[in-house]
Design a protein around this motif. Structure first.
Motif, PDB file in Angstrom:
ATOM      1  N   TYR A 143       3.461  -1.976  -2.837  1.00  0.00           N
ATOM      2  CA  TYR A 143       3.047  -3.028  -2.512  1.00  0.00           C
ATOM      3  C   TYR A 143       4.392  -4.236  -2.607  1.00  0.00           C
ATOM      4  CZ  TYR A 143      -1.635  -1.319  -2.559  1.00  0.00           C
ATOM      5  OH  TYR A 143      -2.553  -0.617  -2.652  1.00  0.00           O
ATOM      6  N   VAL A 144       4.961  -3.549  -3.660  1.00  0.00           N
ATOM      7  CA  VAL A 144       6.397  -4.454  -3.889  1.00  0.00           C
ATOM      8  C   VAL A 144       7.294  -4.526  -2.720  1.00  0.00           C
ATOM      9  CG1 VAL A 144       8.573  -4.875  -5.055  1.00  0.00           C
ATOM     10  CG2 VAL A 144       6.156  -4.514  -6.367  1.00  0.00           C
ATOM     11  N   THR A 194       2.213   0.923  -6.989  1.00  0.00           N
ATOM     12  CA  THR A 194       2.927  -0.361  -7.188  1.00  0.00           C
ATOM     13  C   THR A 194       4.086  -0.498  -6.344  1.00  0.00           C
ATOM     14  OG1 THR A 194       2.047  -0.691  -9.409  1.00  0.00           O
ATOM     15  CG2 THR A 194       3.577  -2.421  -8.733  1.00  0.00           C
ATOM     16  N   ASN A 195       5.031   0.388  -6.287  1.00  0.00           N
ATOM     17  CA  ASN A 195       6.210   0.426  -5.416  1.00  0.00           C
ATOM     18  C   ASN A 195       6.082   0.076  -3.968  1.00  0.00           C
ATOM     19  OD1 ASN A 195       6.179   2.498  -7.362  1.00  0.00           O
ATOM     20  ND2 ASN A 195       8.385   2.535  -7.270  1.00  0.00           N
ATOM     21  N   GLY A 237      13.621  -2.943   0.623  1.00  0.00           N
ATOM     22  CA  GLY A 237      12.007  -2.672   0.690  1.00  0.00           C
ATOM     23  C   GLY A 237      11.573  -1.144   0.789  1.00  0.00           C
ATOM     24  N   ILE A 272      12.452   0.811  -1.976  1.00  0.00           N
ATOM     25  CA  ILE A 272      11.325   0.658  -3.419  1.00  0.00           C
ATOM     26  C   ILE A 272       9.823   1.193  -3.031  1.00  0.00           C
ATOM     27  CG2 ILE A 272      10.040  -1.132  -4.439  1.00  0.00           C
ATOM     28  CD1 ILE A 272      12.254  -3.197  -3.942  1.00  0.00           C
TER      29      ILE A 272
END
Length: 303
Positions: free
Chosen positions: A272-273, A269-270, A130, A133
């Protein structure tokens, strides 16, 4: 046995620690001086609390040395943590720090001479994925990320040590001597640092009035209260769960940093992923731990 209030308290202090990264960014003096004065105020503050609550300063000579040395590790942790935020930004500092759960999963069984729980190691690597990312969108802050990861490592180390000390020593007493060790350690290292690594900053930078307010907040709220509470919670909550929950610190801290500092902390976006992956690991852990403990109890009763 941990209660719901204990878990809420844990999340609250994680929120405070996330906010500490922002406070550290607001202080104008260099990181070394900031941590030095923070440790001094924290030591004085916790000493006052012990006196007012009629606690104890009494520890054995062996434990005194042990706690002072742990304080040196705390000093290194703070220097790495706040230094990361200075050379990069708050987001990078918090993301690197969140590797503490992986470090704990590796180090705790080795230091306590217990079996490695495979699911804890797996969750640690999930958290690491995580973080990867989250950070994969930008690798320009290599030094900042390295310092953040070192902050995570040192956090895992002193947390494991504290989980042992809290069994026999009151949490406030532990915090007092560790803050003293942090202050003494930096007092020894600061002249060496300025002479060898930063000769252009040979003078000691004194905080401004506003700096004192931020540092006092760091010392009183984020050190005296949060640090002592975390040590106390180690009596009821495993070190790994505490460290895994600390991975929410980037979530809290980055959101607050985005609100306060604006575009310099903006995430894509990374983020939040990666955040979703980290939160999933945090939420899944209690269920897996319960299953593991139940199976262990059944095996023990069967034998």
């Amino acid at each position: 046995m941990a209660t719901r209030a204990d878990y809420l308290k844990l999340h609250f202090i994680v929120f405070l620690w996330g906010f500490s990264a922002i406070l550290g960014k607001l202080v104008s003096i260099p990181t070394m001086e900031m941590v030095f004065f923070r440790a001094l105020l924290a030591c004085l503050g916790i000493g006052l609390v012990i006196i007012l609550t009629k606690g104890t300063f009494q520890v054995t000579s062996r434990n005194f040395i042990y706690l002072i040395l742990i304080g040196f590790i705390v000093a290194l942790h703070w220097v790495c943590f706040f230094g990361s935020g200075r050379v990069a930004n708050v987001s990078v500092s918090l993301v690197g720090f969140a590797t503490n759960s992986l470090w704990t999963a590796i180090l705790e069984p080795w230091m306590n001479r217990t079996r490695i729980k495979k699911f804890e190691l797996v969750l640690g690597f999930i958290v690491l994925s995580g973080l990867y990312i989250i950070f994969s969108f930008d690798f320009q802050y290599k030094l900042g990320l390295t310092l953040g990861i070192l902050a995570g490592l040192t956090s895992a180390v002193f947390s494991i040590f504290n989980s042992k000390m809290v069994r026999t020593i009151p949490s406030f007493t532990i915090t007092f001597y560790e803050m003293m060790g942090c202050f003494v350690g930096l007092g020894i290292f600061l002249p060496i640092y300025k002479f060898i690594w930063a000769p252009e900053e040979s003078m000691l930078y004194w905080p401004t009035l506003l700096d004192w307010i931020w540092i006092a907040t760091l010392a009183g709220v984020c050190s005296v209260y949060a640090y002592s509470t975390a040590v106390e919670l180690m009596k009821k909550i495993s070190v790994f769960l505490i460290q895994l929950t600390l991975n929410l610190e980037p979530v809290y801290g980055i959101i607050m940093a985005l609100i306060i500092f604006g575009s310099s902390e903006k995430m894509g976006t990374n983020f939040y992923v990666g955040t979703g992956i980290i939160m999933t690991a945090v939420l899944v852990y209690p269920y897996l731990r319960k299953r593991f403990d139940q199976r262990a109890a059944l095996k023990q009763s069967a034998s």
